[in-house]
Design an enzyme around this catalytic site. Structure first.
Site, mmCIF file in Angstrom:
data_model
loop_
_atom_site.group_PDB
_atom_site.id
_atom_site.type_symbol
_atom_site.label_atom_id
_atom_site.label_comp_id
_atom_site.label_asym_id
_atom_site.label_seq_id
_atom_site.Cartn_x
_atom_site.Cartn_y
_atom_site.Cartn_z
ATOM 1 C CG ASP A 124 -67.118 146.382 -42.857
ATOM 2 O OD1 ASP A 124 -66.978 146.999 -41.601
ATOM 3 O OD2 ASP A 124 -67.411 146.940 -43.995
ATOM 4 C CD GLU A 125 -61.335 143.138 -44.171
ATOM 5 O OE1 GLU A 125 -60.640 143.889 -44.975
ATOM 6 O OE2 GLU A 125 -61.358 143.978 -42.853
ATOM 7 C CG HIS A 169 -62.322 146.917 -35.386
ATOM 8 N ND1 HIS A 169 -60.890 147.598 -34.902
ATOM 9 C CD2 HIS A 169 -62.564 147.170 -36.818
ATOM 10 C CE1 HIS A 169 -60.371 147.552 -36.113
ATOM 11 N NE2 HIS A 169 -61.152 147.217 -37.079
ATOM 12 C CE LYS A 187 -49.050 172.696 -45.122
ATOM 13 N NZ LYS A 187 -48.629 172.172 -46.499
ATOM 14 C CB ALA A 194 -69.156 153.226 -38.284
ATOM 15 C CB THR A 195 -72.882 153.369 -41.264
ATOM 16 O OG1 THR A 195 -72.788 151.995 -41.965
ATOM 17 C CG2 THR A 195 -71.505 154.183 -41.536
ATOM 18 N NE ARG A 240 -73.054 153.260 -44.960
ATOM 19 C CZ ARG A 240 -72.346 153.961 -45.698
ATOM 20 N NH1 ARG A 240 -72.569 154.850 -46.683
ATOM 21 N NH2 ARG A 240 -70.889 153.845 -45.452
ATOM 22 N NE ARG A 289 -70.127 145.352 -42.532
ATOM 23 C CZ ARG A 289 -70.064 144.671 -41.376
ATOM 24 N NH1 ARG A 289 -70.296 143.671 -40.875
ATOM 25 N NH2 ARG A 289 -69.744 145.475 -40.340
ATOM 26 C CE LYS A 293 -69.416 138.033 -39.139
ATOM 27 N NZ LYS A 293 -70.711 138.900 -39.429
#
Length: 433
Positions: A12-13, A40, A145, A306-307, A309, A311, A337
């Site tokens: 998350d940079e 991203h 496998k 993605a979530t 949530r 941070r 940022k």
């Protein structure tokens, strides 16, 4: 030229921001590891795009994007992501998106197994903070496998592939029924699912390694895109609170599909403060009060791409960043940022750790990171809007002093500084790519 863009910290940079910029002059952008368990975020004139599987270069019409051999790919999710951006006018087709025939398929049961196990662990208070998207289980089955690769979808009528499907399904049903008391899945339904995926994705599946090799040998500019950051690397991160793949730049050519090629540049991406999604040690969140953390979270819009949530957040962590920088071997650094800190009168920076009153010499992922106490140095803020700055010299002296302080702590020049989310909002300091 072969350039990898990687995260120095927990992910998350702001790598999508940097990859999107580099893609303006690139021919190919390739993802080399991970799946749809992170995202991203890229802001263009068309608005904000959140990409989980598609490389950030997909927003540039002249760039060919590749999902590499080191990835695990949820085809249902990929189909939805492709539809979503096509509805916004972004062209996606076999001519600009290539899927490696060696990439691993994230099968329907991987998400099921991930959710069941995370629920079981949560009841015991030992959950990993999984995204529940089946990534760990797809990678686990890859190394056992007992899953399919994308290339297998091109040969579903062959006995060898059907025999493998039978073997895989029998094994998985034993696991899910025996461990989690789930109803068994049918072979016919599984084969039909595979045929459906083949019908949609067969035109995209190819020997992506051969494509990348040809592009490299002909002098094309290739950007290799990482997911997450050094702290989430399966070998060198804060295990077991890691991803299930190698997030480091050293793996980039291997995961993309050109293991014989060497990187020309590694761009390490840092955020101007610390953020983290998921469980595991994160000393930065203990450096300041929760009120301070929440203020920073809101100012930076720090919620998982993605979530969704919230941070975990905290001041810039020089100790962790030195470790991540050493793991990634970056020769270029992008700081994102910086503008989020513009309203602060004073800006804290973590410059050391102590444990039981004793200074900790360096970041060690095998040490008791849950108990370390951050040592904080406070710098003066600039309290000015920097989003309109077009050059390094236009930044307030306090903002420049903050960046220079980080450079001294890291022992490395920072060449790129983001001053806003939009493509054009950045300044360069030093020689860039």
């Amino acid at each position: 030229m072969l350039t990898a863009v990687t995260g120095i910290n927990w992910g998350d940079e702001g790598k999508g921001r940097v990859i999107d910029l580099l893609a303006e002059n690139a021919d190919v952008v390739a993802r080399y590891q991970g799946g749809n368990n992170a995202g991203h975020t890229v802001v263009t004139e068309q608005g904000k795009f959140i990409l989980n599987l598609l490389p950030s270069g997909i927003l540039h019409p002249d760039v060919t994007c590749v999902l590499g051999a080191g990835m695990v790919i949820d085809l249902d999710h990929l189909a939805g992501e492709m539809d979503a951006i096509e509805q916004r006018g972004i062209r996606v087709g076999p001519e600009n998106l290539k899927l490696s025939d060696k990439a691993t398929i994230s099968m329907p049961w991987h998400k099921v197994q991930d959710g069941l196990e995370e629920d079981r662990l949560a009841r015991k208070g030992t959950a990993f903070g999984s995204t529940r998207r089946g990534i760990a289980y797809a990678y686990s089955d890859k190394y056992r496998k007992k899953t399919l690769r994308l290339g297998d979808l091109l040969h579903l009528n062959e006995k060898r592939v059907q025999d493998r499907l039978h073997m895989i399904l029998e094994s998985k049903n034993l696991e899910l029924a025996g461990c989690y008391h789930q109803e068994p899945m049918s072979y016919d339904a599984l084969l039909e699912w595979c045929r459906m995926q083949a019908g949609q994705f067969s035109p995209y599946i190819c020997d992506a390694g051969a494509f990348l090799q040809q592009a490299h040998d002909s002098g094309k500019r290739i950007v290799l895109e990482a997911q997450l950051g050094a702290m989430r690397d399966i070998d060198y991160g804060i295990f077991p609170f890691t991803s299930s793949s190698n997030t480091l730049a050293a793996y980039a050519p291997l995961g993309a599909g050109i293991p014989n090629c060497k990187l020309d540049h590694v761009v390490g991406v840092l955020k101007a403060y610390s953020t983290c999604v998921g469980a595991g040690p994160f000393a930065a969140e203990n450096a300041m009060s929760e009120g301070w953390n929440e203020q920073l979270r809101k100012a930076g819009g720090e919620y998982g791409a993605a979530t969704g949530r919230p941070r975990r957040v905290g001041p810039f962590d020089c100790v962790a960043s030195r470790y991540g920088l050493a793991c990634q071997g970056a020769d270029k650094i992008a700081l994102t940022k910086l503008d989020v800190l513009s309203s602060m009168k004073e800006i804290p920076v973590i410059t050391g750790y102590t444990l039981d009153g004793v200074q900790v010499p360096s970041f060690d992922p095998l040490s008791d990171l849950d108990r370390v106490e951050p040592v904080v140095t406070t710098l003066p803020g600039w309290q000015k809007d920097i989003s309109g700055c077009k050059s390094w010299d236009e930044l307030p002296k306090e903002a420049k002093a903050y960046v220079e302080f980080l450079e001294k702590q890291l022992g490395h020049e920072i060449q790129f500084v983001s001053t806003g989310a939009e493509r054009e909002k950045f300044v360069l300091k030093g020689e860039w790519l």
